[in-house]
Design a protein around this motif. Structure first.
Motif, PDB file in Angstrom:
ATOM      1  N   GLU A 103       0.833  -1.200   0.000  1.00  0.00           N
ATOM      2  CA  GLU A 103       0.000   0.000   0.000  1.00  0.00           C
ATOM      3  C   GLU A 103       0.871   1.254   0.000  1.00  0.00           C
ATOM      4  OE1 GLU A 103      -3.868  -1.617   2.551  1.00  0.00           O
ATOM      5  OE2 GLU A 103      -2.401  -0.291   3.494  1.00  0.00           O
ATOM      6  N   GLU A 105       1.168   4.610   1.755  1.00  0.00           N
ATOM      7  CA  GLU A 105       0.707   5.029   3.077  1.00  0.00           C
ATOM      8  C   GLU A 105       1.089   6.481   3.338  1.00  0.00           C
ATOM      9  OE1 GLU A 105       0.749   3.370   7.687  1.00  0.00           O
ATOM     10  OE2 GLU A 105       2.316   2.743   6.278  1.00  0.00           O
ATOM     11  N   TYR A 129       4.320  -7.040   9.187  1.00  0.00           N
ATOM     12  CA  TYR A 129       4.250  -5.886   8.299  1.00  0.00           C
ATOM     13  C   TYR A 129       5.424  -4.962   8.582  1.00  0.00           C
ATOM     14  CZ  TYR A 129       3.091  -2.150  11.567  1.00  0.00           C
ATOM     15  OH  TYR A 129       3.151  -1.198  12.552  1.00  0.00           O
ATOM     16  N   ARG A 177      -6.934  -3.121   8.487  1.00  0.00           N
ATOM     17  CA  ARG A 177      -6.956  -3.147   7.019  1.00  0.00           C
ATOM     18  C   ARG A 177      -8.105  -4.029   6.544  1.00  0.00           C
ATOM     19  NH1 ARG A 177      -2.394  -4.938   6.414  1.00  0.00           N
ATOM     20  NH2 ARG A 177      -1.310  -2.993   5.851  1.00  0.00           N
ATOM     21  N   SER A 191      -6.983  -3.053  -1.440  1.00  0.00           N
ATOM     22  CA  SER A 191      -7.021  -3.018   0.023  1.00  0.00           C
ATOM     23  C   SER A 191      -6.902  -1.574   0.487  1.00  0.00           C
ATOM     24  CB  SER A 191      -5.898  -3.869   0.634  1.00  0.00           C
ATOM     25  OG  SER A 191      -4.630  -3.297   0.350  1.00  0.00           O
ATOM     26  N   SER A 193      -6.249   0.696   4.453  1.00  0.00           N
ATOM     27  CA  SER A 193      -5.975   0.601   5.884  1.00  0.00           C
ATOM     28  C   SER A 193      -6.063   1.977   6.523  1.00  0.00           C
ATOM     29  CB  SER A 193      -4.586  -0.013   6.137  1.00  0.00           C
ATOM     30  OG  SER A 193      -3.569   0.816   5.584  1.00  0.00           O
ATOM     31  N   SER A 210      -4.074   0.484  -1.497  1.00  0.00           N
ATOM     32  CA  SER A 210      -3.351  -0.453  -2.349  1.00  0.00           C
ATOM     33  C   SER A 210      -2.929   0.226  -3.643  1.00  0.00           C
ATOM     34  CB  SER A 210      -4.223  -1.671  -2.646  1.00  0.00           C
ATOM     35  OG  SER A 210      -5.360  -1.277  -3.381  1.00  0.00           O
TER      36      SER A 210
END
Length: 225
Positions: A103, A105, A129, A177, A191, A193, A210
């Motif tokens: 992803e 972020e 992660y 997420r 995805s 989060s 994502s």
């Protein structure tokens, strides 16, 4: 002589009668389309209209119960076909959800903003992660465990992740997420989060998208800016 002639005539008459065609009073085909054999109708041993269940497949609902013919339960659709029982050995998280998540972020909060990437490896229930973000004033790195909250038959893939954040000082973050189920490969393209982070007494909000969603957002921003 007369007696011989009478016997000969009787033999000739008998032969003629034997060669004459016999009219059967019963038609070859009955009124219901069935063939008649020797003046009678063919009798079938199984006159039941029910489906023979010997060797017939058994279909299951997602909860493991046997699905009756023509009965729908939950979100079942006819085109979904066979549903494996709940405790089938192929019903695993790996078969239902992806294992790799990446992803874009972003983080914003008290006195700083940062942008970077998040990568998660979640092969089954547990995984890990790591994220790296570059900010205006500081750079941030966070690592920690991730856990999958969804079961194999869930519609969406939910994760919970938490870890230690290294910036100007040591802090921590926690987030959740949601991802789409597995489609073609172990890499997930859809995805998102959201989470919070605390570092050096400062609080931040994090948001991840994502690669697919990030590209859509970037393209939409470029077109409508």
């Amino acid at each position: 002589m007369k007696r011989t002639i009478i016997v000969a005539l009787m033999l000739v008459a008998g032969c003629a009668w034997a060669q004459a065609p016999v009219n059967d009073s019963v038609p070859a085909i009955g009124s219901d389309g069935e063939e008649n054999v020797i003046g009678g109708r063919v009798l079938r041993s199984n006159q039941s209209h029910e489906v023979n269940i010997i060797g017939a497949p058994v279909y299951y609902n997602r909860d493991g119960s046997v699905r009756a013919n023509g009965v729908r339960r939950g979100n079942f659709k006819p085109d979904q076909g066979y549903q494996r029982p709940r405790h089938h050995y192929k019903n695993t998280l790996r078969n239902s959800f992806s294992s790799f998540f990446a992803e874009v972020e972003g983080m914003a909060g008290d006195g700083d903003m940062a942008l970077g990437f998040n990568f998660t490896y979640l092969p089954n229930r547990w995984g890990a992660y790591a994220s790296a973000m570059y900010g205006i004033h500081d750079n941030y790195l966070s690592v920690g465990p991730a856990v999958r909250l969804s079961d194999y038959d869930s519609e969406f893939d939910w994760h919970l992740y938490t870890g230690v954040m290294f910036g100007h000082r040591v802090g921590g973050e926690i987030g959740i997420r949601v991802a789409a189920p597995k489609r073609y490969s172990d890499f997930c393209w859809t995805s998102a989060s959201i989470g919070i982070a605390i570092e050096n007494g400062r609080s931040f909000a994090t948001l991840g998208l994502s690669l697919e969603l990030a590209a859509i957002v970037a393209l939409g921003s470029f077109l409508f800016y």
